[in-house]
Design an enzyme around this catalytic site. Structure first.
Site, PDB file in Angstrom:
ATOM      1  N   ASP A 468      10.672  16.113  57.216  1.00 25.07           N
ATOM      2  CA  ASP A 468      11.862  15.474  56.665  1.00 25.07           C
ATOM      3  C   ASP A 468      11.467  14.328  55.726  1.00 25.07           C
ATOM      4  O   ASP A 468      10.335  13.805  55.793  1.00 25.07           O
ATOM      5  CB  ASP A 468      12.699  14.930  57.843  1.00 25.07           C
ATOM      6  CG  ASP A 468      14.179  14.833  57.514  1.00 25.07           C
ATOM      7  OD1 ASP A 468      14.542  14.926  56.336  1.00 25.07           O
ATOM      8  OD2 ASP A 468      14.976  14.638  58.458  1.00 25.07           O
ATOM      9  N   ASP A 528      22.630  18.941  54.862  1.00 23.66           N
ATOM     10  CA  ASP A 528      23.117  18.473  56.160  1.00 23.66           C
ATOM     11  C   ASP A 528      24.555  18.931  56.372  1.00 23.66           C
ATOM     12  O   ASP A 528      25.106  18.765  57.448  1.00 23.66           O
ATOM     13  CB  ASP A 528      23.057  16.942  56.239  1.00 23.66           C
ATOM     14  CG  ASP A 528      21.657  16.460  56.589  1.00 23.66           C
ATOM     15  OD1 ASP A 528      20.807  17.312  56.897  1.00 23.66           O
ATOM     16  OD2 ASP A 528      21.424  15.238  56.553  1.00 23.66           O
TER      17      ASP A 528
HETATM   18  C1  DGJ Z   1      18.068  14.362  58.237  1.00 21.92           C
HETATM   19  C2  DGJ Z   1      18.001  15.861  58.369  1.00 21.92           C
HETATM   20  O1  DGJ Z   1      18.569  16.471  57.273  1.00 21.92           O
HETATM   21  C3  DGJ Z   1      18.661  16.256  59.680  1.00 21.92           C
HETATM   22  O2  DGJ Z   1      18.666  17.656  59.797  1.00 21.92           O
HETATM   23  C4  DGJ Z   1      17.913  15.631  60.810  1.00 21.92           C
HETATM   24  O3  DGJ Z   1      16.615  16.138  60.887  1.00 21.92           O
HETATM   25  C5  DGJ Z   1      17.890  14.114  60.637  1.00 21.92           C
HETATM   26  N1  DGJ Z   1      17.383  13.748  59.339  1.00 21.92           N
HETATM   27  C6  DGJ Z   1      17.057  13.475  61.697  1.00 21.92           C
HETATM   28  O4  DGJ Z   1      16.923  12.136  61.505  1.00 21.92           O
END
Ligand code: DGJ
Length: 763
Positions: A468, A528
């Site tokens: 991430d 997301d």
């Molecule tokens: C942002 C990501 O896009 C989410 O799927 C998740 O992993 C969160 N970060 C976790 O902090």
């Protein structure tokens, strides 16, 4: 194939030709499009013989020696071409002119070593140009791939003094004709908004300046003839193998030729080239289709699947994951995770991804990034223990990291505050999500990340990594390119030796969805935003440039966390089937009928996985206006039909299935979809055989335990009938429950499997 003949260069693959030639020392662009013969060069060349008044001539012997009017493969600055230049340099603080002239060419036998990712398996041509006065050598690389061409440029300082690069594009491409520019911009949870702009003499630019390829401006774009359709017409596609700030501009000239520049963004860019040093640009990739948007996306999909992602993952099935994030966030224990894992395994999931929150004191997003030591309060048996227990219930183990960032509240930051990027005038740090970016230009920082992540990967049975990256840094400034080189170095060092670990890249969703990342990471978390209605738009936009095999697509809870929209579980599943399927909702809250619906989704995915990941994708519509996604392989076709708002009294609807053999007999079968009785509210009295009060105890107890079928249909017909459009069973229209109809409200959908009827069945 590449041929070089009397100064004419011809790049060819099975779909298209790219031709240019040397003219008066310049590289004149001749053709990029349908396949032609090398001998066609003269016929394809522009004829600017009479010149244009007001132009500056490069050579006064003839009016056609005017660089401003010629389609060029490259152009310098200050030699009569007043269009936007692909290169801007300075020396001693002053802008300098450049004049690169042909000096030779060679077919490159081996892929040159590079710190940047480049397409795999290409045949390469290097064309050398020299600017004697400036003491510079420029090499333009052209690559031929089965469904695309690539370009990049390398500049070498052969002089005695340093030269500063202000702007240096990967490619300058010139195309005659009328075009519309298709770009994909947006923001967090609103990625990939498809915008169409006519190309005119007013320059259109798309740029990312955040240090990442960004959700604001995907580096991929299309140039399409204004009348192009899904199946017909000229469409060009362009992309860049780069994950940092990038730039694209298109502008039409008076002569009707569009100049396209692609490369690193010149904003905040500065690179000093000392004598003897070289600078290489990222690789640009481009493809041509005479068969509309569908033809173009098919070529780009093949390119990504076969010439870009890591070889180990090419054509390999991707595991169906359960991801802990939306269901647990930071709040979990080993017991809770194993309980979820057990349900996930029973439903058919294959891999459990432990997302954020497993290390340091990370119980919220305010601390601990950088401290990748396991939190033994949450995981008393460590990652190894958890991984082994998941293995025992039949699940692979995946783990989340955010290695490029650091929380100011972390052991790492307290020990090495100088490892984070800070404002270069000492201004107050600007945080985002309470975090700073590590300075990946520093070797010690890169070594730390490689050692931390690598050590953890070797300490437990980890088969998958979610990498991430949630915040950009305003302090990156002119370091942005060196940062990206640092990132690629780290990714090489961690994953080259562990090819079987599946890497899924993520950046708050699609904030770094690009071909540079796909070189390392075969799949990317698209957004997301997992609301299926939003995902239909996001995944449709992505599909113009990238194949479904790289879309991380998960089913989440309803009402949705970002839109508060309630959607049917069947539709959430149907949308996610067209990608790398996963689940991200709290499975402990599932009703029995929902568990059965998920089991049906997973069983369908497993039976059609190779088609859904690697088939030929096309976008369409039913005659009723519903969006259709189709994936087709040699043996199967899967069609998804997705509706928006439910009208009262919907009309007839037919689904057309393309690409089948007209003479052959096929059978369409819908994926079995289940509804809970509660979906009918007070209408229950009309749909149930017994009279029960809608809000009574009996119904509450029955809801979720009883199932009703939705949209079950089988059709047997010839490929010709499927092409014409087969009739779908009616949609709900206010006349009560009909087991032979599609009992759907807003955002209803179905997925169909179409296969050839076997000879045995025909007899
Ligand atoms: C942002 C990501 O896009 C989410 O799927 C998740 O992993 C969160 N970060 C976790 O902090």
């Amino acid at each position: 194939m590449i041929s070089v003949n009397h100064g004419v260069f011809h790049l060819q693959n099975s779909k298209s030709s790219y031709l240019f030639r040397v003219k008066d020392g310049y590289l004149e662009h001749l053709h990029f499009g349908a396949r032609v013969q090398t001998g066609d060069a003269q016929a394809l060349a522009p004829l600017p013989g009479c010149g244009w008044g007001g132009s500056t001539l490069y050579d006064e012997r003839s009016n056609d020696r005017c660089l401003d009017a010629l389609p060029l493969e490259w152009s310098g600055a200050g030699r009569g071409d007043y269009r936007e230049s692909p290169i801007e340099l300075s020396a001693g603080g002053e802008a300098i002119t450049t004049d690169f002239r042909f000096s030779g060419s060679e077919i490159v036998k081996e892929q040159p070593q590079s710190a940047l990712p480049f397409s795999r398996g290409q045949t390469l041509l290097a064309v050398h140009l020299a600017d004697k006065e400036a003491g510079l050598r420029l090499t333009l690389y052209y690559g031929v791939l089965p469904t695309a061409f690539t370009r990049r440029a390398v500049l070498e300082n052969c002089g005695a003094l340093p030269v500063s690069i202000r702007k240096f594009m990967s490619a300058c491409t010139e195309l005659p004709g009328a075009f519309c520019l298709h770009t994909f911009s947006g923001g967090w949870i609103a990625e990939m908004q498809h915008t169409v702009t006519p190309v005119t003499m007013a320059r259109s630019c798309l740029e990312s300046t955040t240090g990442a390829s960004s959700n604001r401006a995907n580096p991929g774009f299309l140039l399409a003839a204004p009348d192009a359709t899904e199946t017909d017409g000229v469409v060009y596609g362009f992309n860049l193998l780069y994950s940092g700030s990038h730039y694209l501009s298109v502008q039409k000239s008076l002569q009707g030729v569009t100049r396209i520049l692609q490369g690193i963004s010149p904003a905040n860019f500065e690179w000093t080239l000392a004598p003897g040093e070289r600078f290489e640009t990222p690789e640009a990739v481009m493809a041509y289709s005479g068969a509309g948007y569908g033809g173009l996306s098919e070529q780009f999909h093949t390119y990504v699947n076969q010439s870009l992602i890591p070889p180990y993952w090419q054509n390999r099935p991707r595991p169906i994951v359960y991801n802990s994030w939306e269901g647990c966030m930071f709040d979990f224990t080993e017991t809770k995770l194993l309980r979820l894992g057990k349900t996930a395994a029973q439903l058919g999931c294959e891999l459990f991804v432990l997302d954020d929150g497993w290390f340091g004191r990370r119980n919220s997003d305010t601390s601990s990034l950088g401290d990748y030591t396991v939190n033994t309060k949450k995981l008393p048996h460590g990652l190894k223990g958890l991984g082994e227990k998941l293995g025992a219930i039949g699940l692979g183990f995946g783990l989340w990291f955010e290695p490029e960032s650091v929380s100011p509240d972390s052991e790492l930051y307290r020990a090495h505050p100088d490892w984070a990027l800070h404002d270069n005038l000492g201004r107050k740090d600007l945080l985002g999500r309470h975090q700073l970016l590590l300075d990946l230009t520093k070797p010690a920082v890169r070594d730390y990340i490689v050692q931390q992540v690598g050590g953890i990967l070797d300490s437990a049975p980890i088969r998958y990594v979610k990498w991430d990256m949630n915040r950009h840094s305003c302090a990156l400034g002119a370091k942005q390119h060196a940062f990206i080189l640092g990132l690629y170095d780290v990714l090489h060092r961690i994953f080259d030796g562990r090819p079987e670990i599946l890497l899924e890249s993520c950046s708050s969703g699609g904030n770094r969805f690009d071909c540079g990342i796909l070189y390392f990471s075969p799949q990317i978390w698209c957004s997301d935003n997992t609301d299926p209605v939003e995902r239909l738009r996001i995944q449709t936009s992505l599909s113009y440039l990238y194949p479904p095999s790289c879309f991380g697509a998960h089913v989440s809870a309803s009402p949705h966390a970002q839109t508060l929209r309630a959607t049917p579980l069947s539709t959430r599943g149907n949308v996610s089937l067209f990608g790398c399927l996963g689940y991200e909702l709290d499975l402990s809250e599932l009703l029995p009928v929902e568990a059965e619906e998920i089991r049906s989704q997973i069983a369908f995915y497993k039976a059609h996985r190779q088609t859904l990941l690697y088939g030929r994708f096309s976008r369409g519509q039913t005659d009723g206006g519903a969006l259709v996604w189709q994936m087709q392989s040699q043996t199967q076709t899967v069609s998804g039909v997705f509706h928006g708002l439910q009208p009262a009294a919907p009309g007839y609807e037919r689904l057309s299935v393309t690409g089948l053999d007209t003479e052959t007999l096929y059978r369409l079968e819908s994926r079995p979809q289940l509804l809970r009785v509660g979906a009918f509210g007070s209408l229950l009295r009309h749909v149930l055989p017994v009279k029960l009060k809608p809000n009574g105890i009996a119904i509450s107890a029955a809801d979720g335990h009883y199932k009703m079928y939705d949209g079950a249909q089988t059709v047997t017909a010839s490929g010709a009938a499927f092409a014409a459009g087969v009739a779908l069973i009616p949609r709900f229209s206010g006349t009560g429950y009909d087991p032979n109809g599609r009992m759907q409200s807003d955002f209803g959908s179905n997925v169909y499997s179409i296969k050839e009827v076997s000879t045995h069945e025909k007899l």
